[in-house]
Design a protein around this motif. Structure first.
Motif, PDB file in Angstrom:
ATOM      1  N   GLU A 267     -22.153  -2.193 -16.255  1.00 13.05           N
ATOM      2  CA  GLU A 267     -22.825  -2.027 -17.545  1.00 13.05           C
ATOM      3  C   GLU A 267     -23.410  -0.617 -17.729  1.00 13.05           C
ATOM      4  O   GLU A 267     -23.281  -0.011 -18.798  1.00 13.05           O
ATOM      5  CB  GLU A 267     -23.937  -3.083 -17.561  1.00 13.05           C
ATOM      6  CG  GLU A 267     -24.877  -3.061 -18.675  1.00 13.05           C
ATOM      7  CD  GLU A 267     -25.970  -4.125 -18.479  1.00 13.05           C
ATOM      8  OE1 GLU A 267     -26.255  -4.545 -17.324  1.00 13.05           O
ATOM      9  OE2 GLU A 267     -26.544  -4.520 -19.498  1.00 13.05           O
ATOM     10  N   ASP A 268     -24.055  -0.082 -16.668  1.00  8.79           N
ATOM     11  CA  ASP A 268     -24.687   1.236 -16.824  1.00  8.79           C
ATOM     12  C   ASP A 268     -23.638   2.327 -17.049  1.00  8.79           C
ATOM     13  O   ASP A 268     -23.856   3.271 -17.814  1.00  8.79           O
ATOM     14  CB  ASP A 268     -25.605   1.567 -15.624  1.00  8.79           C
ATOM     15  CG  ASP A 268     -24.911   1.403 -14.279  1.00  8.79           C
ATOM     16  OD1 ASP A 268     -23.790   0.855 -14.239  1.00  8.79           O
ATOM     17  OD2 ASP A 268     -25.488   1.820 -13.259  1.00  8.79           O
ATOM     18  N   VAL A 269     -22.477   2.180 -16.415  1.00 10.77           N
ATOM     19  CA  VAL A 269     -21.391   3.155 -16.603  1.00 10.77           C
ATOM     20  C   VAL A 269     -20.850   3.056 -18.029  1.00 10.77           C
ATOM     21  O   VAL A 269     -20.651   4.069 -18.716  1.00 10.77           O
ATOM     22  CB  VAL A 269     -20.278   2.920 -15.546  1.00 10.77           C
ATOM     23  CG1 VAL A 269     -19.002   3.668 -15.891  1.00 10.77           C
ATOM     24  CG2 VAL A 269     -20.785   3.334 -14.174  1.00 10.77           C
ATOM     25  N   VAL A 270     -20.637   1.835 -18.500  1.00  9.60           N
ATOM     26  CA  VAL A 270     -20.129   1.640 -19.864  1.00  9.60           C
ATOM     27  C   VAL A 270     -21.117   2.231 -20.870  1.00  9.60           C
ATOM     28  O   VAL A 270     -20.726   2.933 -21.811  1.00  9.60           O
ATOM     29  CB  VAL A 270     -19.879   0.135 -20.133  1.00  9.60           C
ATOM     30  CG1 VAL A 270     -19.634  -0.133 -21.611  1.00  9.60           C
ATOM     31  CG2 VAL A 270     -18.694  -0.345 -19.293  1.00  9.60           C
ATOM     32  N   ASN A 271     -22.400   1.983 -20.644  1.00 11.43           N
ATOM     33  CA  ASN A 271     -23.405   2.482 -21.590  1.00 11.43           C
ATOM     34  C   ASN A 271     -23.489   4.009 -21.593  1.00 11.43           C
ATOM     35  O   ASN A 271     -23.814   4.613 -22.613  1.00 11.43           O
ATOM     36  CB  ASN A 271     -24.789   1.895 -21.272  1.00 11.43           C
ATOM     37  CG  ASN A 271     -24.814   0.404 -21.551  1.00 11.43           C
ATOM     38  OD1 ASN A 271     -23.949  -0.107 -22.259  1.00 11.43           O
ATOM     39  ND2 ASN A 271     -25.797  -0.300 -21.002  1.00 11.43           N
ATOM     40  N   ALA A 272     -23.203   4.616 -20.452  1.00 14.72           N
ATOM     41  CA  ALA A 272     -23.310   6.082 -20.373  1.00 14.72           C
ATOM     42  C   ALA A 272     -22.036   6.791 -20.844  1.00 14.72           C
ATOM     43  O   ALA A 272     -22.048   8.012 -21.047  1.00 14.72           O
ATOM     44  CB  ALA A 272     -23.627   6.494 -18.924  1.00 14.72           C
ATOM     45  N   ALA A 273     -20.937   6.060 -21.014  1.00 16.38           N
ATOM     46  CA  ALA A 273     -19.662   6.676 -21.422  1.00 16.38           C
ATOM     47  C   ALA A 273     -19.638   6.877 -22.935  1.00 16.38           C
ATOM     48  O   ALA A 273     -20.469   6.339 -23.668  1.00 16.38           O
ATOM     49  CB  ALA A 273     -18.504   5.785 -20.981  1.00 16.38           C
ATOM     50  N   ASP A 274     -18.648   7.647 -23.408  1.00 14.89           N
ATOM     51  CA  ASP A 274     -18.497   7.820 -24.864  1.00 14.89           C
ATOM     52  C   ASP A 274     -17.737   6.660 -25.471  1.00 14.89           C
ATOM     53  O   ASP A 274     -17.906   6.359 -26.656  1.00 14.89           O
ATOM     54  CB  ASP A 274     -17.718   9.116 -25.150  1.00 14.89           C
ATOM     55  CG  ASP A 274     -18.509  10.334 -24.702  1.00 14.89           C
ATOM     56  OD1 ASP A 274     -19.613  10.530 -25.232  1.00 14.89           O
ATOM     57  OD2 ASP A 274     -18.034  11.055 -23.802  1.00 14.89           O
ATOM     58  N   ALA A 275     -16.855   6.059 -24.700  1.00 12.13           N
ATOM     59  CA  ALA A 275     -16.052   4.962 -25.242  1.00 12.13           C
ATOM     60  C   ALA A 275     -15.629   4.051 -24.100  1.00 12.13           C
ATOM     61  O   ALA A 275     -15.590   4.469 -22.936  1.00 12.13           O
ATOM     62  CB  ALA A 275     -14.815   5.515 -25.942  1.00 12.13           C
ATOM     63  N   CYS A 276     -15.336   2.810 -24.464  1.00 12.03           N
ATOM     64  CA  CYS A 276     -14.961   1.825 -23.452  1.00 12.03           C
ATOM     65  C   CYS A 276     -13.914   0.894 -24.058  1.00 12.03           C
ATOM     66  O   CYS A 276     -14.060   0.454 -25.206  1.00 12.03           O
ATOM     67  CB  CYS A 276     -16.215   1.038 -23.053  1.00 12.03           C
ATOM     68  SG  CYS A 276     -15.865  -0.437 -22.091  1.00 12.03           S
TER      69      CYS A 276
END
Ligand code: SF4
Length: 375
Positions: A267-276
């Motif tokens: 979740e933290d990686v997804v939230n920090a990315a520009d798109a998922c």
């Protein structure tokens, strides 16, 4: 005692040692390529090859269809003329194709050792135990099972028989919405992270989620009574490799960089990315960026490496740098495996053919078709 996860991490470390992560090895043996082409010509329209995005770069071009597990399952269901469907992917994908295609068609997996460790994190006994435990304090008529495509056929059958459906990373939000139209709770397995990221996307509050750990079965029903979504504690060892530190480091080194990750990441990686999004989404996302863009991708190395080759006008690299996000199971299928599988098509007792018990296939097909009918 070494666990499955230890074995996987050891394999990934061995790959890292001989440098396979920077440049996944590519076998372009002309003799093997000629053997495959000869079989493709021989069978013509009677043969369809499906290739997942994570396959080796030299295997992918032989796919009549190349894509994510959602697209490939749709293609498997639509092949009218094919007698033989060869799935270059992992076991649950070939099983799904077997379930969706006609009984007289034949489905093969060129390397039978290509499994999915995440799919193996939920088995039928564990899921039956969980369902029975939940049934001790919940009306399971109001709990809708949603099973990730990455699951064995008998779990898809459990899902179909209990009024649920399958989802992939392309349509998990639609599948959850479908389930909430029919029940009060979703029971999702086996990927905790796809479930969490989908719950976030749908605005489901944190205190309305409960994690079910099959290895440490819970004894307090409270969180499960309150939960809207019950998430199985499973994960993909490839996608959980990526961290927020990787994202921060990429942003520091390359101002203006775009970062796109897969929803099996935490979740933290997804939230920090520009798109998922799914692999199909990542493919489109990369295509849509203008020339000169710098893009870091948080998914399996073979897709990232192929996208880098396909877009020489953009700088594309894998997000983790050194962590080797290689799916060793996807990597098992070689040109030799494909050639040998094709050369024996039509043989009685072909040893790479996939079978699913008819009663299991019937219930699993219910769940798969519900997914394919999602709008
Ligand atoms: S990348 Fe992860 S989820 Fe996909 S097949 Fe490999 S282990 Fe399974």
């Amino acid at each position: 005692m070494a666990t499955l996860t230890d074995d996987i991490r050891t394999s990934a470390a061995q790959f890292r040692e001989f440098g396979a992560c920077e440049r996944p090895p590519r076998d372009e043996d002309p003799a093997l390529i000629a053997r495959i082409r000869a079989q493709v010509d021989r069978w013509g329209e009677r043969l369809v090859i499906l290739a997942h995005h994570y396959q080796r770069k030299e295997v992918v071009p032989f796919g009549n269809f190349i894509g994510d597990s959602y697209y490939l399952s749709k293609m498997a269901a639509q092949q009218e003329k094919a007698e033989h469907i060869v799935f270059c992917g992992v076991h649950f994908m070939a099983e799904s194709a077997r379930i969706l295609c006609r009984p007289e068609q034949h489905v093969y997996l060129p390397n039978l050792r290509a499994g999915c460790p995440m799919a193996d994190m939920a088995d039928d006994v564990q899921v039956d135990d969980a369902w029975e435990w939940l049934g001790g304090f919940l009306d399971t008529e109001t709990v809708i099972p949603v099973s990730y495509m990455n699951s064995a056929a008998n779990l898809k059958a459990f899902t179909g028989a209990n009024g649920g459906l399958i989802c992939t990373s392309s349509n998990a939000d639609k599948a959850f919405a479908w389930a909430f139209e029919r029940g009060e709770k979703v029971f999702f397995f086996p990927d905790e992270h796809l479930g969490t990221n989908t719950a976030n996307k749908m605005g489901i509050a944190r205190d309305r989620r409960a994690i079910y750990d099959p290895l440490h079965a819970p004894d307090d029903p409270g969180p499960y009574e309150r939960a809207q979504v019950i998430l199985w504690k499973g994960f993909c060892h490839v996608h959980t490799n990526f961290t927020v530190a990787h994202i921060e480091s990429a942003r520091r080194d390359y101002p203006g960089i775009k970062i796109v990750v897969h929803p099996e990441c935490t979740e933290d990686v997804v939230n920090a990315a520009d798109a998922c999004g799914s692999t199909a989404f990542i493919d489109k996302y990369v295509k849509a960026q203008p020339a000169g863009s710098i893009i870091a991708i948080g998914t399996e190395i073979n897709l990232t490496s192929r996208l880098a080759d396909e877009h020489p006008d953009k700088t594309i690299f894998e997000l983790s740098g050194q962590n080797c996000p290689l799916c060793v199971n996807m990597f098992r299928t070689t040109l030799e495996d494909l050639a040998s599988c094709l050369e024996h098509l039509g043989d009685r007792g072909h040893d790479k053919q996939i079978f699913v018990r008819p009663d299991v296939a019937r219930d699993a097909k219910l769940a798969l078709n519900r997914m394919l009918e999602l709008k």
